[in-house]
Scaffold this motif. Structure first.
Motif, PDB file in Angstrom:
ATOM      1  N   VAL A  95       0.657  -1.191  -0.350  1.00  0.00           N
ATOM      2  CA  VAL A  95      -0.428   0.048  -0.372  1.00  0.00           C
ATOM      3  C   VAL A  95       0.902   1.004   0.170  1.00  0.00           C
ATOM      4  O   VAL A  95       2.128   1.333   0.505  1.00  0.00           O
ATOM      5  CB  VAL A  95      -0.916  -0.117   1.106  1.00  0.00           C
ATOM      6  N   GLY A 154      -2.785   5.612   3.065  1.00  0.00           N
ATOM      7  CA  GLY A 154      -2.989   4.754   3.282  1.00  0.00           C
ATOM      8  C   GLY A 154      -3.673   3.594   3.278  1.00  0.00           C
ATOM      9  O   GLY A 154      -3.165   3.815   4.912  1.00  0.00           O
ATOM     10  N   SER A 155      -4.570   2.661   3.319  1.00  0.00           N
ATOM     11  CA  SER A 155      -4.871   1.857   4.700  1.00  0.00           C
ATOM     12  C   SER A 155      -4.947   0.423   4.071  1.00  0.00           C
ATOM     13  O   SER A 155      -5.174   0.251   2.883  1.00  0.00           O
ATOM     14  CB  SER A 155      -6.379   2.520   4.926  1.00  0.00           C
TER      15      SER A 155
END
Length: 124
Positions: free
Chosen positions: A12, A16-17
């Motif tokens: 990622v 981000g997550s």
């Protein structure tokens, strides 16, 4: 036989997550405190987040407080780690762990059962 199995790791971008999941089997999940650890380049296990048996009491390390959230689902024998605002320094192998305890264990050595780990890589 107690088994913990993580999933959800990956690559990622910074900011981000990701959400990690851990499914437990072979135990009465509600009897167990659970935690999420990561193992970085120095190979130490860092406790990131933990929950008591009910989910009503939680612990977060300073390094992830406000960015990560631990959820547990006793009916499903599962727990999750929601990770937001990820940073390159969050790159590590992430593990879920469990111990039959009413309180939250705060050291790796106190946990009896571990998953196999899932890699999280955060690119800059």
């Amino acid at each position: 036989q107690v088994q913990l199995s993580e999933s959800g790791g990956g690559l990622v971008q910074a900011g981000g997550s990701l959400t990690l999941s851990c499914r437990a089997s072979g135990l009465v999940f509600s009897d167990y405190a659970v935690g999420w650890f990561r193992q970085g380049p120095k190979k130490e296990h860092e406790l990131l987040a933990a929950s008591d048996w009910s989910g009503s009491s939680t612990f977060y390390s300073d390094s992830v407080k406000g960015r990560f959230t631990i959820f547990r689902h006793n009916v499903a024998s599962a727990l999750e780690l929601q990770m937001n605002s990820l940073k390159p320094e969050d790159t590590a192998v992430y593990y879920c762990a469990a111990r039959a305890s009413r309180r939250i264990p705060l050291t790796a050595s106190e946990y009896d059962w571990w998953g196999q780990g899932t890699q999280v890589t955060v690119s800059s």
